[in-house]
Scaffold this motif. Sequence first.
Motif, PDB file in Angstrom:
ATOM      1  N   UNK A  80       0.821  -1.222   0.000  1.00  0.00           N
ATOM      2  CA  UNK A  80       0.000   0.000   0.000  1.00  0.00           C
ATOM      3  C   UNK A  80       0.852   1.267   0.000  1.00  0.00           C
ATOM      4  N   UNK A  81       0.215   2.348  -0.487  1.00  0.00           N
ATOM      5  CA  UNK A  81       0.870   3.657  -0.431  1.00  0.00           C
ATOM      6  C   UNK A  81       0.374   4.394   0.806  1.00  0.00           C
ATOM      7  N   UNK A  82       1.162   5.380   1.215  1.00  0.00           N
ATOM      8  CA  UNK A  82       0.741   6.187   2.375  1.00  0.00           C
ATOM      9  C   UNK A  82      -0.571   6.901   2.062  1.00  0.00           C
ATOM     10  N   UNK A  83      -1.480   6.879   3.002  1.00  0.00           N
ATOM     11  CA  UNK A  83      -2.797   7.539   2.847  1.00  0.00           C
ATOM     12  C   UNK A  83      -3.145   8.135   4.208  1.00  0.00           C
ATOM     13  N   UNK A  84      -2.678   9.366   4.455  1.00  0.00           N
ATOM     14  CA  UNK A  84      -2.787   9.876   5.827  1.00  0.00           C
ATOM     15  C   UNK A  84      -3.881  10.932   6.009  1.00  0.00           C
ATOM     16  N   UNK A  85      -4.833  10.989   5.038  1.00  0.00           N
ATOM     17  CA  UNK A  85      -5.871  12.038   5.125  1.00  0.00           C
ATOM     18  C   UNK A  85      -6.620  11.980   6.457  1.00  0.00           C
ATOM     19  N   UNK A  86      -6.868  10.768   6.959  1.00  0.00           N
ATOM     20  CA  UNK A  86      -7.633  10.679   8.214  1.00  0.00           C
ATOM     21  C   UNK A  86      -6.813  11.207   9.393  1.00  0.00           C
ATOM     22  N   UNK A  87      -5.501  11.110   9.301  1.00  0.00           N
ATOM     23  CA  UNK A  87      -4.670  11.667  10.382  1.00  0.00           C
ATOM     24  C   UNK A  87      -4.651  13.193  10.314  1.00  0.00           C
ATOM     25  N   UNK A  88      -4.616  13.701   9.075  1.00  0.00           N
ATOM     26  CA  UNK A  88      -4.618  15.163   8.900  1.00  0.00           C
ATOM     27  C   UNK A  88      -5.921  15.715   9.490  1.00  0.00           C
ATOM     28  N   UNK A  89      -7.034  15.045   9.156  1.00  0.00           N
ATOM     29  CA  UNK A  89      -8.333  15.499   9.657  1.00  0.00           C
ATOM     30  C   UNK A  89      -8.417  15.335  11.180  1.00  0.00           C
ATOM     31  N   UNK A  90      -7.909  14.199  11.645  1.00  0.00           N
ATOM     32  CA  UNK A  90      -7.983  13.932  13.090  1.00  0.00           C
ATOM     33  C   UNK A  90      -7.233  15.015  13.876  1.00  0.00           C
ATOM     34  N   UNK A  91      -6.088  15.422  13.316  1.00  0.00           N
ATOM     35  CA  UNK A  91      -5.306  16.461  14.003  1.00  0.00           C
ATOM     36  C   UNK A  91      -6.131  17.738  14.143  1.00  0.00           C
ATOM     37  N   UNK A  92      -7.023  17.983  13.167  1.00  0.00           N
ATOM     38  CA  UNK A  92      -7.855  19.205  13.233  1.00  0.00           C
ATOM     39  C   UNK A  92      -8.966  19.070  14.271  1.00  0.00           C
ATOM     40  N   UNK A  93      -9.573  17.874  14.325  1.00  0.00           N
ATOM     41  CA  UNK A  93     -10.796  17.775  15.148  1.00  0.00           C
ATOM     42  C   UNK A  93     -10.544  17.184  16.528  1.00  0.00           C
TER      43      UNK A  93
END
Length: 560
Positions: free
Chosen positions: A334-347
Amino acid sequence: MYTVGSYLAARLSQIGLKHHFAVAGDYNLVLLDQLLTNKDLTQVYCSNELNCGFSAEGYARANGAAAAVVTYSVGALSALNAIGGAYAENLPVILISGAPNSNDHASKHLLHHTLGTHDFLYQLEIAKKLTCAAVSIISAADAPALIDHAIRTALREKKPAYIEIACNISAAACAAPGPVSAILSEDPSDLATLEEAIAAATDFLHGKQKPVLLIGSKLRAAGAEKEAIELADALGCSVAVMAAAKSFFPEDHPQFVGIYWGEISAPGAREIVDWSDAVICIGTIFNDYSTVGWTAEPHGPGVLTADTDRVHFEGHDFGCIHLRDFLAALALKVEKRDATMVEYARIRSERPTEPVAEPDAKLMRAEIVRQIRPLVTPETTVLAETGDSWFNGLQLRLPDGARFEVEMQWGHIGWSVPATFGYAVAAPERRIIALIGDGSFQLTAQEVAQMIRLKLPVIIFLMNNHGYTIEVEIHDGPYNNVKNWDYAGLIDAFNAEDGKGRGLRATNGGELAKAIDVALANRDGPTLIECVIDRDDCTADLISWGRQVATANARPPRAD
Ligand code: DPX
Ligand code: MG
């Protein structure tokens, strides 16, 4: 020279058991003698067979497998409840029962500890429903094959097995055990299927932007905890765990977002899982409790389920794959897919921590949790009983190495007393903390006496809210009131002339702090701290969850 009993002992020892739990009875006495001949196995006694089963269940949690030895019917039928629990919780516990003399089968004899009929098969039939393999040994020549079959199946399937041995066969001579690899070996994943599954899963993830991992309680049974971390590291996405899987993924991992449990999730965890377009469910169990009354279950084309030996998602279903092989191979693709971490850091936000109570203020639940927090070290295991103890325990932050045990699928109140005993026998080097409600404790309290007998320095927090508070929140009535006991005084009764258990009562924060100091200093036995709180002083999580579960329970029958 081996006998059926010493053969069984050798196999138990070979698979890594150092103890077995037992309650004596005339159908198993010769067997117990035979087991005692094995110097690598210690026989540990329990107060009753239900507790014996749950002690083995707790031992299996720490050790990987366990055994309980009981007598026919009067013993085994009680132990089978705990065996049902081991099935539900994916733990290979071997239940061994003494049984009628082989000559009495198909004879005119009526026997004690039976239904008073000539049927001596009913116990085996019941055991078949609750185990992955159930065998009856009435001939020494068949014993090695039958014992091996039961143990091997239990270890492979991570489910309990049942072995009954006719009382006149336990000391009969039989063949010597061969290498343990014959029991431990398992079929490898089917490579062609694994390859196709990885290609399809990689494709699935390729089109997705916001994957998350959702860790379930079958991850440990599948032996795939390390591989789940590998996949998390490779994807860089958020990782949520289900309540029953707390501690199966390290809580100080940077991608850990907490517990996903519908409306009572950790702050941000539900939002992240619901927002995701690719929920990778790993060893998850969705039942009415874990979905908060069917209000929170990931579903639809964005869900990929990686189960113990099967992977399925929209349009695909691959069997014969070990979970750990699937996760490890997928991590490489798999490739890195960190969108949920980016969002989590916001919320992300933290749950408010409990304020410090005045030392002489009336004891409250929140203050108890606040004082337990610093006790949880990397060497700690917390066992949390069904009841508000679940929700209190789930609020503890675990440093790397700390373990957390709950029996959420079976949910037998009273499980935690014997399970804690069994766990402590298996892992004496760990700090073991049990969180137990008053109602639950009354089912299995006797096993504290066995902790005293073996000088196990367990710390028990007994939440005395004078009732079945979880049931109060689901549906209240007079049946939820519990007769009060002098819980602290009970420990003195159990100590009798030689025990070193301590029983203390705390009614305010100051008394609780002192009691915890006593508990930490007592290395010669368990310490029970009775924490006296109001009947309805419970977590907000319990109230919300209880309301949803009650609504699910109350669905009217369908009209059709
Ligand atoms: C029941 C449950 O006192 O904990 O925190 O006060 O709820 P709380 P307690 O230990 O009470 C437990 C009680 C009666 N469940 O609230 S969870 C039903 C039940 C069960 N297992 C068995 N019998 C009944 N889960 C064996
Ligand atoms: Mg209670």
